[in-house]
Design a protein around this motif. Structure first.
Motif, PDB file in Angstrom:
ATOM      1  N   GLY A  37      -8.223 -21.753   3.725  1.00 24.51           N
ATOM      2  CA  GLY A  37      -9.549 -21.924   4.317  1.00 24.51           C
ATOM      3  C   GLY A  37     -10.404 -20.677   4.243  1.00 24.51           C
ATOM      4  O   GLY A  37     -11.615 -20.755   4.068  1.00 24.51           O
ATOM      5  N   CYS A  38      -9.791 -19.509   4.409  1.00 27.49           N
ATOM      6  CA  CYS A  38     -10.594 -18.288   4.455  1.00 27.49           C
ATOM      7  C   CYS A  38      -9.942 -17.122   3.722  1.00 27.49           C
ATOM      8  O   CYS A  38     -10.628 -16.249   3.223  1.00 27.49           O
ATOM      9  CB  CYS A  38     -10.877 -17.897   5.902  1.00 27.49           C
ATOM     10  N   GLY A  39      -8.614 -17.067   3.728  1.00 26.78           N
ATOM     11  CA  GLY A  39      -7.921 -15.986   3.052  1.00 26.78           C
ATOM     12  C   GLY A  39      -7.896 -14.672   3.819  1.00 26.78           C
ATOM     13  O   GLY A  39      -7.369 -13.676   3.324  1.00 26.78           O
ATOM     14  N   ALA A  41      -7.029 -14.519   7.372  1.00 24.17           N
ATOM     15  CA  ALA A  41      -6.349 -14.736   8.659  1.00 24.17           C
ATOM     16  C   ALA A  41      -7.309 -15.066   9.800  1.00 24.17           C
ATOM     17  O   ALA A  41      -7.069 -14.738  10.950  1.00 24.17           O
ATOM     18  CB  ALA A  41      -5.480 -13.533   9.017  1.00 24.17           C
ATOM     19  N   GLN A  42      -8.418 -15.758   9.458  1.00 24.63           N
ATOM     20  CA  GLN A  42      -9.416 -16.105  10.475  1.00 24.63           C
ATOM     21  C   GLN A  42      -9.351 -17.559  10.917  1.00 24.63           C
ATOM     22  O   GLN A  42      -9.611 -17.855  12.073  1.00 24.63           O
ATOM     23  CB  GLN A  42     -10.811 -15.847   9.899  1.00 24.63           C
ATOM     24  N   CYS A  43      -9.044 -18.473  10.008  1.00 28.80           N
ATOM     25  CA  CYS A  43      -9.258 -19.888  10.331  1.00 28.80           C
ATOM     26  C   CYS A  43      -7.992 -20.612  10.769  1.00 28.80           C
ATOM     27  O   CYS A  43      -8.061 -21.597  11.488  1.00 28.80           O
ATOM     28  CB  CYS A  43      -9.890 -20.613   9.143  1.00 28.80           C
ATOM     29  N   GLY A  44      -6.847 -20.172  10.305  1.00 27.98           N
ATOM     30  CA  GLY A  44      -5.595 -20.813  10.707  1.00 27.98           C
ATOM     31  C   GLY A  44      -5.179 -22.020   9.896  1.00 27.98           C
ATOM     32  O   GLY A  44      -4.131 -22.626  10.162  1.00 27.98           O
ATOM     33  N   CYS A  46      -3.853 -22.134   7.184  1.00 27.46           N
ATOM     34  CA  CYS A  46      -2.649 -21.817   6.411  1.00 27.46           C
ATOM     35  C   CYS A  46      -1.443 -21.536   7.311  1.00 27.46           C
ATOM     36  O   CYS A  46      -0.438 -20.985   6.846  1.00 27.46           O
ATOM     37  CB  CYS A  46      -2.924 -20.584   5.559  1.00 27.46           C
ATOM     38  N   CYS A  58      -1.835 -16.676   4.806  1.00 24.27           N
ATOM     39  CA  CYS A  58      -2.692 -15.941   3.872  1.00 24.27           C
ATOM     40  C   CYS A  58      -2.678 -14.454   4.191  1.00 24.27           C
ATOM     41  O   CYS A  58      -3.057 -13.631   3.369  1.00 24.27           O
ATOM     42  CB  CYS A  58      -4.127 -16.461   3.915  1.00 24.27           C
TER      43      CYS A  58
HETATM   44  S1  FES Z   1      -6.610 -19.361   5.094  1.00 26.33           S
HETATM   45 FE1  FES Z   1      -7.735 -19.014   6.904  1.00 26.33          FE
HETATM   46  S2  FES Z   1      -6.267 -18.056   8.170  1.00 26.33           S
HETATM   47 FE2  FES Z   1      -5.271 -18.239   6.285  1.00 26.33          FE
END
Ligand code: FES
Ligand code: FES
Lengths: 151, 731
Positions: A37-39, A41-44, A46, A58
């Motif tokens: 989702g973001c790469g 570690a912001q969105c969760g 993964c 990520c």
């Molecule tokens: S891809 Fe968003 S927290 Fe890992």
């Protein structure tokens, strides 16, 4: 060679140790339930479990999880029978569904620490983004799962 | 009259009867849902199958019923709600229903048999309900005729129910599966009439979503999950200044890196091809492309904000002109009456759908196969043909589950890139945008400024209203040639020019101005900013008139019982007028869009530091009829959260032509900690109204919030997001 155990299966991978775990899970192992989702570690989206702990895959490199036990959404239960999955089903939580593997993995780990959570516990500890805004149902489903787990 | 019950067990059917009298009555559980209708983790299938009754329906020898959905699933519940409409008339066993997306290639071949297939504008149920009821009814009639012919009896002596046709007199019956082949050959003299809402049996029930079982275990296949033999990965970077071109790029820094195959240059982007996505992405970061950004590379947001404000001085083109606005203003001023004038602004907003844009493309001779999540498969097909040079009938668009759409997935930008790259590379390519790429190259909600001016009569009610709107043109930005020359477009003025408030003299002027930032359809489109402007402003008018904002709206909408139904519902359920602790406030807003009326009462508190906390949002909606109450509830909750993220946090700034907030660390989202309690009520007016549900929830959120902040603090917020507002702490 890096050895990791994912959903009970040992893998020995010839891969750069600095590869984020997320891309190992998705592209090397073909387990696509864990989402990007973001790469950062912001969105969760993964979120997986590393030795039982909710981890944003990520944000951790595969070299750092060598020898550890990893569980992805695919390995959470046979036939989607985990109480959290059952609660999600009963509440019809997902909309687009893209964040939901991560939401469920985060909720499972959270419930281990907080078997009887209040709304305030949920709000303070679960920080995954759902762009579809399923939060109201996520709260209900977590309470339902907590009740199911007590039985 | 109850909030929609969300406690749906898959083993139970919660029967919710929507009544025109208002509200929703939940009655008892019924039946066994152990075998609910199903969809596979993959949404698409072969475009034709044996045993079809029509393009929407096939009845297989085992009795299962394939229903094709003309709209896709991006969270809004289409693949559950639309098949329910077909099944309503078909009189089939819901547990035997299997759903797939309709095929765009077939739609092209068969003269738009599935309609336009666009999933946008909250149009799934709104535009397709009649077509779907008809498809079901037509198939049912042919199944009955097939049985009647077999038995040599009159069709009128036979009934269809639960996937069977029964001859009433003798009790003989035949399963649909045994009749399907004959029914397929029958041509009806005339199409049967579709049933009226009072006869609905399945429509109106909170049937469990078909996609949930695949969305709790990672099985659902999104475009990003595509894996095909021989596939390579592409990471791509377009010129950070939208519209800029690639001048040059040297691939020396990535030569010899593990897994990296090559670079591909497009006119406005550079891509790296590798055997793994991560390797491609890492290599891409090492390149130093030289871009030609032109004048756009020197621009910033403050300059654009000024441009929109300055444009309000004209010239403008009238979108509406009723009565004699200037005269009434002059008379009001002369008589010492009240004039209320305000400037409102809105920044760009990003879609930030959870699944970043991506597409997989595979050429095979003169054939092309695409895996994508698109809201506009027919445009994708035409655009794929134009980009590849192939005939559309040789192209297959495999549309997947969409990881959010919200208007972003209608342009197919990522698909055109994937086609170009795959063509050049000569292998199947999965091309994936990073979150940063996705945010910097969004087609944003347009920036806007409006000036609203009203003359109030002696009774405090508006007698003349003048609106001046400056906003980006979506049609021009997306290159819609038919509309590009128009000086007013519907989305620019929606919610203002067509306001339902009764004001005798009205003028709405508009000026469309574009910058280099691409703009597009963002959930609720023009209503997302215009409802904020208009509904905040109506609160200002109520205040100037010394009237209660709820009652003021009621007076101006007295001619619209449907609006009154919504207003009264939110006032009642939202405890309008009841006492609140110090520092708390309630705000109200009501707005019509996509055929539905949405009303919200928001309750907030503002602390001594000026921080806003949203405690509760009570929403009521009049969408006329409801197919699936649980899905309606979820969509309103969803729209509210989407509107809330933008209203509280959504700030995009441009520096040197480039969007600065390009990931979730800077573009904040509402998370559980900020998500209020949301209650959703129905206030249905029934009749001919079949309104949309995906977008209205977003439109009313910002104004109800801003009005609540005013109630709590006395500060009127006239720009979004709220985080930038200087709010006096609680008095
Ligand atoms: S891809 Fe968003 S927290 Fe890992
Ligand atoms: S369900 Fe779509 S992002 Fe959470």
């Amino acid at each position: 060679m890096i050895a990791i155990k994912v959903n009970g299966t040992e893998h020995r991978l010839d891969i750069e140790p600095e590869t984020p775990l997320l891309w190992v899970i998705r592209d090397e192992l073909g387990l696509t339930g864990t989402k990007f989702g973001c790469g950062i570690a912001q969105c969760g989206a993964c979120t997986v479990h590393v030795d039982g702990e909710a981890t944003r895959s990520c944000g951790i490199v595969v070299g750092d999880v060598a020898g550890k036990t990893i569980t992805t959404i695919e390995g959470l239960s046979a036939e989607s029978k985990h109480p959290v999955q059952q609660a999600w089903l009963a509440e019809d939580v997902p909309q687009c569904g893209y964040c939901q593997s991560g939401q469920i993995m985060a909720a499972v780990a959270f419930l281990k620490e907080h078997p009887k959570p209040t709304d305030a516990d949920i709000d303070a500890n679960l920080t995954n983004i759902c762009r579809c805004g399923t939060y109201v149902r996520i709260r209900s489903a977590i309470h339902r799962a907590a009740a199911l787990m007590k039985i | 009259m109850s909030v929609i019950n969300t406690q749906i067990s898959r083993r139970q059917f919660v029967v919710a009867t929507a009544s025109a009298a208002g509200g929703l009555a939940i009655s008892v559980a019924l039946g066994d849902m152990a075998d609910a209708a199903t969809i596979r983790p993959q949404t698409f299938g072969p475009d034709t199958v044996p045993n079809e009754i029509n393009a929407f329906l096939a009845i297989e020898p085992d009795g299962s019923i394939l229903i094709r959905s003309p709209h896709n699933e991006m969270g809004q519940g289409a693949i559950t709600a639309l098949p329910m409409i077909v099944a309503e008339e078909l009189e089939c066993d819901w547990s035997k229903v299997k759903v797939e997306y309709a095929s765009p290639t077939r739609n092209l071949r068969e003269n738009n048999v599935y309609g336009d297939m666009v999933t946008a504008g909250s149009r799934g149920v709104r535009m397709s309900w009649q077509m779907l009821l008809q498809a079901g009814a037509s198939a049912r009639e042919r199944l009955i005729l097939a049985a009647a012919q077999k038995w040599n009896v009159a069709a009128s002596d036979c009934v269809a129910a639960n996937s069977k046709v029964t001859h009433k007199a003798t009790g003989r019956s035949l399963d649909y599966a045994a009749l399907a082949n004959d029914a397929a050959k029958i041509k009806l003299d005339k199409e049967p009439a579709i049933r009226t809402p009072d006869k609905f049996k399945l429509i109106g029930k909170s049937v469990a979503r078909l996609d949930t079982p695949h969305k709790i275990n990672g099985a659902a296949k999104f475009a990003i999950d595509t894996r095909i033999p021989g596939m390579v990965y592409a990471a791509i970077s377009a010129c950070p200044v939208p519209g800029g071109k690639l001048k040059s790029v040297d691939d020396a820094p990535i030569k010899g890196r593990r897994g990296v195959e090559r670079i591909v240059k497009l006119d406005d982007a550079v891509a790296v091809i590798a055997d793994r996505y991560w390797r491609a992405k890492e290599a891409l970061a090492l390149l130093e492309p030289v871009w030609d950004t032109g004048e756009a590379g020197k621009t910033d947001s403050a300059q654009f904000a000024k441009m929109y404000r300055d444009s309000l001085d004209g010239p403008l083109v009238n979108a509406k002109s009723d009565g004699n606005v200037d005269d009434v203003f002059a008379k009001t001023v002369a008589a010492g009456g009240k004039i209320v004038e305000s400037l409102y602004e809105a920044p760009h907003a990003a879609h930030a759908q959870m699944e970043p844009l991506n597409c997989t493309a595979r050429f095979d001779g003169d054939k092309l196969e695409i895996w994508v999540g698109t809201q506009s498969p027919m445009n994708a097909l035409r655009s794929a043909a134009a980009t590849s040079g192939l005939k559309p009938e040789n192209i297959t668009i495999n549309n997947c589950f969409l990881g959010g759409g919200f208007g972003r997935r209608g342009n197919n930008d990522e698909m055109r890139q994937a086609i170009r790259v795959a063509k050049e590379v000569g292998k199947p390519v999965k091309l994936l945008w990073t979150r940063e790429e996705d945010m910097m190259h969004d087609r944003f909600r347009p920036q806007a400024a409006v000036k609203l001016k009203t003359a109030l009569g002696a009774d405090g009610l508006p007698v003349a209203f003048d609106a001046r709107i400056a906003v980006g043109s979506i049609h021009r930005s997306s290159g819609n040639p038919a509309a590009a020359s128009s000086e007013v477009e519907p989305q620019a003025v929606e919610g203002i020019a067509n306001t339902n408030y009764k004001i005798p003299n009205m003028r709405v002027g508009c000026v469309l101005k574009n910058t280099h930032m691409p703009v597009g359809f963002w959930r609720s489109v023009g209503s997302s900013q215009n409802a904020f402007f208009m509904e905040s402003y109506v609160d200002e008018l109520a205040q100037a008139a010394g009237q209660d904002p709820y009652k003021f709206r009621r007076t101006l909408l007295a001619h619209r019982p449907d609006f009154l139904g919504v207003l009264d519902k939110i006032a009642e359920k939202g405890d309008w007028g009841k006492p609140l602790p110090k520092g708390h406030g309630r705000g109200i807003a009501v707005h019509e869009c996509y055929g539905s009326i949405i009303g919200q009462v928001s309750e907030v508190s503002v602390n001594g530091k000026g921080e806003v906390r949203v405690h509760r949002i009570v929403a009521a909606v009049d969408c006329g009829h409801v197919v699936n109450p649980s899905i309606v509830e979820a969509q309103i909750q969803s729209g509210v959260i989407y509107g809330l993220s933008a209203a509280l946090y959504g700030d995009l700034t441009i520096k040197n032509g480039v969007i600065q907030e390009n990931n979730f660390d800077q573009y904040e989202m509402v998370r559980l900690a900020d998500a209020p309690k949301i209650e959703v009520y129905l206030a249905l007016s029934g009749g001919k109204k079949w309104g949309g549900i995906g977008e209205p929830g977003t439109a009313a959120t910002a104004p109800s919030l801003a009005n609540a902040v005013f109630a709590a603090t006395g500060t009127r917020v006239r720009n979004m997001p709220l985080k930038n507002a200087k709010l006096a702490g609680a008095a």
